[in-house]
Design a protein around this motif. Structure first.
Motif, PDB file in Angstrom:
ATOM      1  N   VAL A   1       0.827  -1.221   0.000  1.00  0.00           N
ATOM      2  CA  VAL A   1       0.000   0.000   0.000  1.00  0.00           C
ATOM      3  C   VAL A   1       0.858   1.266   0.000  1.00  0.00           C
ATOM      4  CG1 VAL A   1      -2.095  -1.038   0.931  1.00  0.00           C
ATOM      5  CG2 VAL A   1      -0.373  -0.158   2.519  1.00  0.00           C
ATOM      6  N   ALA A   2       2.058   1.187   0.585  1.00  0.00           N
ATOM      7  CA  ALA A   2       2.967   2.347   0.515  1.00  0.00           C
ATOM      8  C   ALA A   2       3.359   2.594  -0.946  1.00  0.00           C
ATOM      9  CB  ALA A   2       4.212   2.103   1.367  1.00  0.00           C
ATOM     10  N   ARG A   3       3.608   1.498  -1.657  1.00  0.00           N
ATOM     11  CA  ARG A   3       3.952   1.601  -3.088  1.00  0.00           C
ATOM     12  C   ARG A   3       2.770   2.197  -3.867  1.00  0.00           C
ATOM     13  NH1 ARG A   3       3.526  -3.195  -6.094  1.00  0.00           N
ATOM     14  NH2 ARG A   3       3.886  -4.309  -4.152  1.00  0.00           N
ATOM     15  N   TYR A   4       1.559   1.734  -3.579  1.00  0.00           N
ATOM     16  CA  TYR A   4       0.396   2.257  -4.302  1.00  0.00           C
ATOM     17  C   TYR A   4       0.207   3.744  -4.000  1.00  0.00           C
ATOM     18  CZ  TYR A   4      -0.768  -2.724  -4.741  1.00  0.00           C
ATOM     19  OH  TYR A   4      -0.734  -4.070  -5.001  1.00  0.00           O
ATOM     20  N   TRP A   5       0.457   4.127  -2.769  1.00  0.00           N
ATOM     21  CA  TRP A   5       0.277   5.524  -2.345  1.00  0.00           C
ATOM     22  C   TRP A   5       1.230   6.435  -3.133  1.00  0.00           C
ATOM     23  CZ3 TRP A   5       2.648   9.456   0.703  1.00  0.00           C
ATOM     24  CH2 TRP A   5       1.759  10.341   1.316  1.00  0.00           C
ATOM     25  N   ARG A   6       2.449   5.941  -3.371  1.00  0.00           N
ATOM     26  CA  ARG A   6       3.407   6.714  -4.184  1.00  0.00           C
ATOM     27  C   ARG A   6       2.969   6.758  -5.640  1.00  0.00           C
ATOM     28  NH1 ARG A   6       7.415   3.984  -5.484  1.00  0.00           N
ATOM     29  NH2 ARG A   6       7.774   2.368  -3.941  1.00  0.00           N
ATOM     30  N   GLN A   7       2.505   5.575  -6.112  1.00  0.00           N
ATOM     31  CA  GLN A   7       2.242   5.443  -7.546  1.00  0.00           C
ATOM     32  C   GLN A   7       1.002   6.196  -8.022  1.00  0.00           C
ATOM     33  OE1 GLN A   7       1.990   1.166  -7.925  1.00  0.00           O
ATOM     34  NE2 GLN A   7       4.176   0.952  -8.334  1.00  0.00           N
ATOM     35  N   VAL A   8       0.078   6.431  -7.114  1.00  0.00           N
ATOM     36  CA  VAL A   8      -1.244   6.892  -7.549  1.00  0.00           C
ATOM     37  C   VAL A   8      -1.255   8.351  -8.028  1.00  0.00           C
ATOM     38  CG1 VAL A   8      -2.188   7.749  -5.332  1.00  0.00           C
ATOM     39  CG2 VAL A   8      -3.677   6.559  -6.946  1.00  0.00           C
ATOM     40  N   LYS A   9      -0.293   9.142  -7.569  1.00  0.00           N
ATOM     41  CA  LYS A   9      -0.348  10.586  -7.818  1.00  0.00           C
ATOM     42  C   LYS A   9      -0.320  10.945  -9.306  1.00  0.00           C
ATOM     43  CE  LYS A   9      -0.714  14.773  -7.024  1.00  0.00           C
ATOM     44  NZ  LYS A   9      -2.043  15.270  -6.609  1.00  0.00           N
ATOM     45  N   ILE A  10       0.486  10.202 -10.076  1.00  0.00           N
ATOM     46  CA  ILE A  10       0.686  10.565 -11.487  1.00  0.00           C
ATOM     47  C   ILE A  10      -0.629  10.536 -12.273  1.00  0.00           C
ATOM     48  CG2 ILE A  10       1.335   8.196 -12.097  1.00  0.00           C
ATOM     49  CD1 ILE A  10       2.649  11.426 -13.730  1.00  0.00           C
ATOM     50  N   ASN A  11      -1.590   9.721 -11.794  1.00  0.00           N
ATOM     51  CA  ASN A  11      -2.850   9.610 -12.549  1.00  0.00           C
ATOM     52  C   ASN A  11      -3.608  10.928 -12.612  1.00  0.00           C
ATOM     53  OD1 ASN A  11      -2.102   6.976 -12.660  1.00  0.00           O
ATOM     54  ND2 ASN A  11      -3.674   6.221 -11.267  1.00  0.00           N
ATOM     55  N   GLU A  12      -3.347  11.820 -11.644  1.00  0.00           N
ATOM     56  CA  GLU A  12      -4.013  13.136 -11.660  1.00  0.00           C
ATOM     57  C   GLU A  12      -3.251  14.139 -12.530  1.00  0.00           C
ATOM     58  OE1 GLU A  12      -5.822  14.351  -7.600  1.00  0.00           O
ATOM     59  OE2 GLU A  12      -4.025  13.154  -7.179  1.00  0.00           O
ATOM     60  N   ILE A  13      -2.098  13.706 -13.075  1.00  0.00           N
ATOM     61  CA  ILE A  13      -1.244  14.636 -13.825  1.00  0.00           C
ATOM     62  C   ILE A  13      -1.140  14.244 -15.301  1.00  0.00           C
ATOM     63  CG2 ILE A  13       1.118  15.559 -14.017  1.00  0.00           C
ATOM     64  CD1 ILE A  13       1.359  15.083 -10.937  1.00  0.00           C
ATOM     65  N   GLY A  14      -0.767  12.987 -15.550  1.00  0.00           N
ATOM     66  CA  GLY A  14      -0.497  12.555 -16.933  1.00  0.00           C
ATOM     67  C   GLY A  14      -1.740  12.604 -17.813  1.00  0.00           C
ATOM     68  N   GLU A  15      -1.542  12.914 -19.078  1.00  0.00           N
ATOM     69  CA  GLU A  15      -2.609  13.002 -20.091  1.00  0.00           C
ATOM     70  C   GLU A  15      -3.709  13.983 -19.696  1.00  0.00           C
ATOM     71  OE1 GLU A  15      -3.439   9.290 -22.167  1.00  0.00           O
ATOM     72  OE2 GLU A  15      -1.582   8.529 -21.315  1.00  0.00           O
ATOM     73  N   GLY A  16      -3.272  15.100 -19.130  1.00  0.00           N
ATOM     74  CA  GLY A  16      -4.209  16.154 -18.735  1.00  0.00           C
ATOM     75  C   GLY A  16      -4.448  16.132 -17.250  1.00  0.00           C
ATOM     76  N   THR A  17      -4.065  17.220 -16.582  1.00  0.00           N
ATOM     77  CA  THR A  17      -4.231  17.290 -15.130  1.00  0.00           C
ATOM     78  C   THR A  17      -5.721  17.361 -14.775  1.00  0.00           C
ATOM     79  OG1 THR A  17      -4.163  19.694 -15.171  1.00  0.00           O
ATOM     80  CG2 THR A  17      -2.039  18.564 -14.889  1.00  0.00           C
ATOM     81  N   SER A  18      -6.005  17.136 -13.490  1.00  0.00           N
ATOM     82  CA  SER A  18      -7.403  17.240 -13.040  1.00  0.00           C
ATOM     83  C   SER A  18      -7.946  18.648 -13.310  1.00  0.00           C
ATOM     84  CB  SER A  18      -7.511  16.938 -11.542  1.00  0.00           C
ATOM     85  OG  SER A  18      -7.307  15.576 -11.308  1.00  0.00           O
ATOM     86  N   GLU A  19      -7.079  19.649 -13.147  1.00  0.00           N
ATOM     87  CA  GLU A  19      -7.540  21.034 -13.347  1.00  0.00           C
ATOM     88  C   GLU A  19      -8.006  21.240 -14.788  1.00  0.00           C
ATOM     89  OE1 GLU A  19      -4.714  20.173 -11.871  1.00  0.00           O
ATOM     90  OE2 GLU A  19      -4.887  20.977  -9.838  1.00  0.00           O
ATOM     91  N   ILE A  20      -7.194  20.794 -15.735  1.00  0.00           N
ATOM     92  CA  ILE A  20      -7.533  21.059 -17.141  1.00  0.00           C
ATOM     93  C   ILE A  20      -8.730  20.201 -17.556  1.00  0.00           C
ATOM     94  CG2 ILE A  20      -6.113  19.486 -18.586  1.00  0.00           C
ATOM     95  CD1 ILE A  20      -6.313  23.313 -18.842  1.00  0.00           C
TER      96      ILE A  20
END
Ligand SMILES: Cc1cc2nc3c(=O)[nH]c(=O)nc-3n(C[C@H](O)[C@H](O)[C@H](O)COP(=O)(O)OP(=O)(O)OC[C@H]3O[C@@H](n4cnc5c(N)ncnc54)[C@H](O)[C@@H]3O)c2cc1C
Length: 397
Positions: free
Chosen positions: A352-371
């Motif tokens: 779960v520590a690994r997943y916690w690190r890995q999950v952040k990029i999904n809000e950035i790559g191929e268009g951030t949540s903001e855009i």
């Protein structure tokens, strides 16, 4: 309305699940720790047809639909998101534009070696000064004597530097329109072209076994015949490519959220405090319920957007909704999974520590949540109506 997958979609999902559970999941921790590209896994996935799932059969792809692809990608990403993003970036970003916009000759030369997944293809849009603002592309391409000369650089390009990468499609500024707006064109650059080099791979928080490099173009010359689609249509092509990519990153997020749920449920059942299983505490039960509920909702948004695309209907708003909701749901799932694991979840080596690190990029790559939120809001404002049923209008994809 029918929520059952077709036999074909089920077949792809089950194939991906079986391979992911048996061959990828047991190696996920080592892949992350060693940060080595998993050539054997990608090669086996290619032989199973997964690395060309939506690509045309006449060029060696598997000819599956977009729903099936997203179901399979969710399964692969549940086992490991480095493998998931390698598959996604190859199929959705690298190869799909070649399949959609390429000439027969381009498909024969560039898509055919990649459509089965034996070779990989990359998509080069992002630059130092052009991230969310992709129109700010500084890389230039000038034409003379039937050849483009490309100069500039790209950043963080997935699958660009593996031993099996065959090339990259690059967005370059090829002129200026009235009012100073850039004319952008997509240009195919094979891997061994003189003047095209790659820098070293990046150290990252997640996707650590996936391959990303900076790209450099110095007097890099390719034939004019390597123009992908019409000159000046590059921006529109890349935006359409990203719509589909967003659905796929959402599917990847659902897979990761499921991995978090799996670990959280296991720990909740195993861990005892105050003389009983922590799964008997309502505080823990509610976390599990919230995770399961959000996974279900996120998957439904992914499948709805994918189904719209398969029907040839507009799906851009739904793609952005799926991307924002699924990536943020996965982040909440990773957070709650660590919480349920307590101090053990904070330890290096814990899944779960690994997943916690890995999950952040999904809000950035191929268009951030903001855009993506802006895309959703703009489409609502433009149509002057609320969220209703999917429109029936046919569009070219
Ligand atoms: C591991 C990895 C792999 C990648 N793979 C590829 C790839 O294969 N090909 C490729 O072309 N790119 C790739 N990218 C690039 C990725 O698509 C970009 O990181 C992403 O589009 C965001 O750009 P940026 O990072 O430059 O952020 P920036 O554009 O600098 O944004 C920074 C912040 O400002 C916000 N922001 C910016 N503009 C606005 C606005 N108008 N309104 C509100 N907020 C705004 C953003 O949402 C963000 O929060 C990859 C990136 C990473 C990290």
């Amino acid at each position: 309305m029918n929520f059952d997958p077709t036999d074909e979609q089920r077949r792809w999902r089950d194939l991906a699940r079986e391979y992911a559970e048996g061959e990828i999941h047991p190696r996920a921790e080592a892949l992350d720790r060693e940060q080595k590209f998993p050539y054997d896994v990608i090669s086996e996935m290619a032989s199973l047809g997964l690395m060309g799932l939506t690509l045309p059969e006449e060029y060696g792809g598997s000819g599956g639909d977009f729903v099936a692809y997203n179901m399979a990608l969710e399964e692969i990403s549940r086992a490991d998101t480095s493998v998931g993003i390698t598959m996604e970036a190859h199929v959705s970003l690298g190869c799909a534009p070649l399949a959609v916009y390429g000439t027969d000759e381009q498909k024969e030369r560039f898509l055919a070696p990649c459509a089965a997944g034996e070779k990989l293809w990359a998509f080069g849009l992002t630059e130092d000064e052009a991230g969310t603002d992709a129109g700010g592309t500084r890389t230039t391409a000038e034409i003379s004597n039937g050849e483009w000369t490309v100069n500039g650089s790209k950043k963080w390009i997935t699958n660009s530097g593996t031993d099996v990468t065959a090339g990259v499609t690059v967005m370059a500024k090829t002129g200026e329109r009235d009012g100073g707006r850039p004319e952008l064109t997509a240009i195919i650059v094979p891997q061994e072209t003189e003047g095209y080099t790659r820098g070293p791979a990046y150290e990252k928080l997640g996707w650590r076994a996936a391959d990303q490099h900076p790209l450099y173009f110095e007097g890099c010359r390719v034939p004019e015949a390597n123009t992908l689609g019409e000159r000046g249509r590059g921006f529109v092509q890349f935006l359409q490519t990203l719509d589909a990519g967003r659905v796929a990153v959402a599917a990847l997020s659902v897979g990761l959220a499921r991995a978090c749920f799996d670990e959280a449920m296991k720990r909740a059942k195993e861990r005892r405090q105050f003389g009983r299983s922590i799964s008997e505490f309502q505080a823990i039960q509610f976390k599990l319920a919230d995770m399961a509920m959000e996974i279900e909702l996120a998957r439904n948004t992914v499948l709805k957007a994918a189904w719209l695309k398969d029907q040839g209907r507009p799906f851009g708003r739904e793609a952005s909704m799926a991307k924002v909701f699924a990536s943020e749901a996965a982040k909440r799932a990773a957070d709650q999974a660590v919480q349920i694991w307590g101090g053990e979840g904070f330890m290096e080596g814990s899944a779960v520590a690994r997943y916690w690190r890995q999950v952040k990029i999904n809000e950035i790559g191929e268009g951030t949540s903001e855009i993506n939120r802006q895309i959703i809001a703009r489409s609502l404002l433009k149509e002057g109506e609320g969220v209703g049923e999917a429109k029936g209008k046919m569009v070219a994809q």
